[in-house]
Scaffold this motif. Structure first.
Motif, PDB file in Angstrom:
ATOM      1  N   PHE A 110       0.728  -1.330  -0.042  1.00  0.00           N
ATOM      2  CA  PHE A 110      -0.007   0.115   0.114  1.00  0.00           C
ATOM      3  C   PHE A 110       0.840   1.266  -0.190  1.00  0.00           C
ATOM      4  N   LEU A 111       1.872   1.413   0.960  1.00  0.00           N
ATOM      5  CA  LEU A 111       2.680   2.442   1.067  1.00  0.00           C
ATOM      6  C   LEU A 111       3.505   2.659  -0.211  1.00  0.00           C
ATOM      7  N   ASP A 112       4.074   1.525  -0.740  1.00  0.00           N
ATOM      8  CA  ASP A 112       4.799   1.593  -2.014  1.00  0.00           C
ATOM      9  C   ASP A 112       3.927   2.212  -3.258  1.00  0.00           C
ATOM     10  N   LEU A 113       2.757   1.553  -3.208  1.00  0.00           N
ATOM     11  CA  LEU A 113       1.977   2.380  -4.463  1.00  0.00           C
ATOM     12  C   LEU A 113       1.635   3.581  -4.410  1.00  0.00           C
ATOM     13  N   LEU A 114       1.532   4.115  -2.938  1.00  0.00           N
ATOM     14  CA  LEU A 114       1.417   5.657  -2.881  1.00  0.00           C
ATOM     15  C   LEU A 114       2.649   6.554  -3.097  1.00  0.00           C
ATOM     16  N   ALA A 115       3.793   5.689  -2.554  1.00  0.00           N
ATOM     17  CA  ALA A 115       5.133   6.402  -3.124  1.00  0.00           C
ATOM     18  C   ALA A 115       5.259   6.465  -4.638  1.00  0.00           C
ATOM     19  N   ALA A 116       4.789   5.242  -5.369  1.00  0.00           N
ATOM     20  CA  ALA A 116       4.852   5.404  -6.768  1.00  0.00           C
ATOM     21  C   ALA A 116       4.141   6.427  -7.500  1.00  0.00           C
ATOM     22  N   ARG A 117       2.767   6.454  -7.010  1.00  0.00           N
ATOM     23  CA  ARG A 117       1.933   7.330  -7.497  1.00  0.00           C
ATOM     24  C   ARG A 117       2.622   8.913  -7.408  1.00  0.00           C
ATOM     25  N   ALA A 118       3.163   9.011  -6.427  1.00  0.00           N
ATOM     26  CA  ALA A 118       3.597  10.360  -6.014  1.00  0.00           C
ATOM     27  C   ALA A 118       4.578  10.791  -6.950  1.00  0.00           C
ATOM     28  N   ARG A 119       5.510   9.907  -7.243  1.00  0.00           N
ATOM     29  CA  ARG A 119       6.644   9.872  -8.007  1.00  0.00           C
ATOM     30  C   ARG A 119       6.358  10.106  -9.797  1.00  0.00           C
ATOM     31  N   ALA A 120       5.159   9.721  -9.894  1.00  0.00           N
ATOM     32  CA  ALA A 120       4.331   9.935 -11.126  1.00  0.00           C
ATOM     33  C   ALA A 120       3.762  11.430 -11.239  1.00  0.00           C
ATOM     34  N   GLY A 121       3.515  12.010 -10.135  1.00  0.00           N
ATOM     35  CA  GLY A 121       2.987  13.260 -10.060  1.00  0.00           C
ATOM     36  C   GLY A 121       1.653  13.439  -9.523  1.00  0.00           C
ATOM     37  N   VAL A 122       1.312  12.336  -9.219  1.00  0.00           N
ATOM     38  CA  VAL A 122      -0.227  12.422  -8.584  1.00  0.00           C
ATOM     39  C   VAL A 122       0.013  12.950  -6.973  1.00  0.00           C
ATOM     40  N   GLY A 179     -11.098  12.302  -6.781  1.00  0.00           N
ATOM     41  CA  GLY A 179     -12.347  13.149  -6.431  1.00  0.00           C
ATOM     42  C   GLY A 179     -13.595  12.159  -7.123  1.00  0.00           C
ATOM     43  N   LYS A 180     -13.425  10.947  -7.834  1.00  0.00           N
ATOM     44  CA  LYS A 180     -14.534  10.233  -8.329  1.00  0.00           C
ATOM     45  C   LYS A 180     -14.714   8.875  -7.947  1.00  0.00           C
ATOM     46  N   LEU A 181     -13.878   8.243  -7.030  1.00  0.00           N
ATOM     47  CA  LEU A 181     -13.932   6.801  -6.628  1.00  0.00           C
ATOM     48  C   LEU A 181     -13.575   6.910  -5.129  1.00  0.00           C
ATOM     49  N   GLY A 182     -14.218   6.340  -4.315  1.00  0.00           N
ATOM     50  CA  GLY A 182     -14.351   6.177  -2.840  1.00  0.00           C
ATOM     51  C   GLY A 182     -14.172   4.899  -2.323  1.00  0.00           C
ATOM     52  N   PHE A 183     -13.630   4.426  -1.265  1.00  0.00           N
ATOM     53  CA  PHE A 183     -13.533   3.150  -0.723  1.00  0.00           C
ATOM     54  C   PHE A 183     -13.904   3.555   0.906  1.00  0.00           C
ATOM     55  N   THR A 184     -14.557   2.666   1.461  1.00  0.00           N
ATOM     56  CA  THR A 184     -14.766   3.079   3.043  1.00  0.00           C
ATOM     57  C   THR A 184     -15.373   1.777   3.748  1.00  0.00           C
ATOM     58  N   GLY A 185     -15.238   1.622   4.894  1.00  0.00           N
ATOM     59  CA  GLY A 185     -15.936   0.573   5.597  1.00  0.00           C
ATOM     60  C   GLY A 185     -14.925   0.027   6.783  1.00  0.00           C
ATOM     61  N   GLY A 186     -14.930  -1.460   6.845  1.00  0.00           N
ATOM     62  CA  GLY A 186     -14.462  -1.746   8.007  1.00  0.00           C
ATOM     63  C   GLY A 186     -13.094  -2.315   7.856  1.00  0.00           C
ATOM     64  N   MET A 187     -12.494  -2.303   6.484  1.00  0.00           N
ATOM     65  CA  MET A 187     -10.968  -2.977   6.326  1.00  0.00           C
ATOM     66  C   MET A 187      -9.850  -1.856   6.668  1.00  0.00           C
ATOM     67  N   ASN A 188      -8.996  -2.207   7.766  1.00  0.00           N
ATOM     68  CA  ASN A 188      -7.787  -1.456   7.576  1.00  0.00           C
ATOM     69  C   ASN A 188      -6.976  -2.088   6.461  1.00  0.00           C
ATOM     70  N   VAL A 189      -5.479  -1.706   6.632  1.00  0.00           N
ATOM     71  CA  VAL A 189      -4.501  -2.136   5.606  1.00  0.00           C
ATOM     72  C   VAL A 189      -3.614  -3.070   6.509  1.00  0.00           C
ATOM     73  N   GLY A 190      -3.654  -4.414   6.207  1.00  0.00           N
ATOM     74  CA  GLY A 190      -2.886  -5.231   6.884  1.00  0.00           C
ATOM     75  C   GLY A 190      -3.090  -6.640   6.172  1.00  0.00           C
ATOM     76  N   ASP A 191      -2.150  -7.833   6.499  1.00  0.00           N
ATOM     77  CA  ASP A 191      -2.445  -8.971   5.954  1.00  0.00           C
ATOM     78  C   ASP A 191      -3.646  -9.731   6.310  1.00  0.00           C
ATOM     79  N   GLU A 192      -4.139  -9.345   7.763  1.00  0.00           N
ATOM     80  CA  GLU A 192      -5.191  -9.956   8.144  1.00  0.00           C
ATOM     81  C   GLU A 192      -6.517  -9.669   7.513  1.00  0.00           C
TER      82      GLU A 192
END
Length: 376
Positions: A110-122, A179-192
């Motif tokens: 998850f964190l690596d994806l965020l870093a990759a998109r930031a490097r891409a200018g997002v 600003g177009k797609l959202g996710f929400t609910g009970g899931m945190n970020v982790g292997d479990e």
């Protein structure tokens, strides 16, 4: 006793500051007396008096919207595949807010994806709870910042400072993409949560999450903007509400709740929903220790002949919660409430369905933390 021992002397001060931040974000005016109405849109729903949607709007200041597409995600690996694909495709911005981001394979991806998109200018902004995510990978956070993203901790925990709060945690789990797609609910970020722990034969969770597109995403974005401004001190302009999804007619109300509200939205919406049920009430909760008012609502509904069912985990991951919750079972069962225990894994879903007409999928549990102390 533990609650009293750890209680923060700055709870009132902190919640008041959160109210001010919300008012400023929505209206530009400091106010501590009313729920400020978020800027309206042409796709808002005007609920009739007496409806649960009318109550939600009054408590949160966020009007329900129509024309939304909603996908229920109950298979953990499917949910995270969807989230990861959406993150990888982001073009404009990613706003992510989580209670728990684990330092494991899922958290690292998850964190690596965020870093990759930031490097891409997002434009990447990540807000995580300082206590819930105390094991977060700080090197990967630094990589996001180095790539041009921004990272903030919500109410950092420091007992050496005069003002700190072990309570008042940000228990929300949500992402807004472009600003177009959202996710929400009970899931945190982790292997479990992602299914990877299950594949390794380790403890894993059964959960529920939502993917939303349409005008309701604007209200998720509004909630993030307010939380980001509170945590960082930086004002953040929200994007305009997206247009309705063609062929989709779901009405969605985003219902943030927390101790900054004069009347807790989670508590009142669930209490009123159960009390007004005519046919059935189905709820799931991993941590079921209901307040007296909600307990009476459940009993009252069952006595009226409503089919009330409660689903909880057979084995809870918090040892003291299971026995504490079972102490409520005899009174509920005597009134006619049917109680079920989920056996295949640790149930982590937080849902409520009333009369088959409307439902809630979210982050809030049925305990004092979600009813009074956490931001949900």
């Amino acid at each position: 006793a533990a609650y009293l021992m750890l209680a923060s002397p700055s709870i009132k001060r902190t919640t008041r500051r959160k109210r001010f931040t919300k008012a400023i974000a929505r209206t530009g005016i400091v106010s501590d007396s009313v729920v400020p109405e978020a800027p309206g849109g042409e796709h808002d729903v005007r609920p009739p008096p007496g409806s649960i949607l009318r109550m939600a709007r009054a408590l949160t200041g966020l009007p329900p919207t129509y024309g939304n597409r909603v996908e229920l995600l109950t298979e953990n690996d499917q949910a995270f595949r969807h989230i990861e694909e959406a993150l990888a495709a982001a073009q404009s911005h990613i706003w992510a807010e989580y209670f728990i981001i684990q330092s494991d394979e899922t958290g690292h991806r998850f964190l690596d994806l965020l870093a990759a998109r930031a490097r891409a200018g997002v434009q990447v902004r990540l807000l995580f709870d300082a206590v819930g995510s105390w094991r977060i990978d700080t090197a990967r956070l630094a990589a996001i910042v180095a790539a041009g993203g921004q990272v903030e901790a919500f109410l950092p925990f420091n007992p050496l400072r005069r003002r700190w709060a072990v309570h008042l945690r940000n228990h929300r789990k949500m992402i807004v993409i472009d600003g177009k797609l959202g996710f929400t609910g009970g899931m945190n970020v982790g292997d479990e949560y992602s299914g990877r722990a299950r594949n390794k034969g380790l403890r894993h969770y059964r959960d529920s999450h939502l993917a939303i597109s349409g005008p309701a995403v604007g209200d998720l974005a509004q909630t993030f903007c307010e939380d980001w401004t509170f945590a960082s001190g930086q004002a953040l302009d929200c994007t305009p509400d997206p247009e309705p999804e063609p062929g989709s007619d779901y009405t969605v109300a985003i219902i943030p709740s927390g101790p900054d509200q004069q009347h807790n939205a989670h508590t009142l919406v669930t209490f009123t929903g159960i009390s007004s049920a005519q046919e059935r009430v189905y709820l799931t909760s991993p941590y079921f220790i209901p307040e007296a008012s909600v307990m009476q609502a459940l009993i009252g509904a069952a006595v009226r002949g409503v089919d009330v069912r409660v689903l909880v985990p057979e084995t809870c991951d918090v040892a003291m919660v299971g026995p504490a919750g079972r102490a409520f079972f005899p009174d509920l069962a005597a009134a006619g409430v049917r109680i079920f225990e989920y056996r295949p894994s640790m149930l982590h879903a937080k849902t409520l369905v009333v009369d088959g007409e409307w439902g809630i999928v979210g982050s809030a549990n049925w305990d004092i933390r979600s009813f009074r102390l956490n931001f949900e």
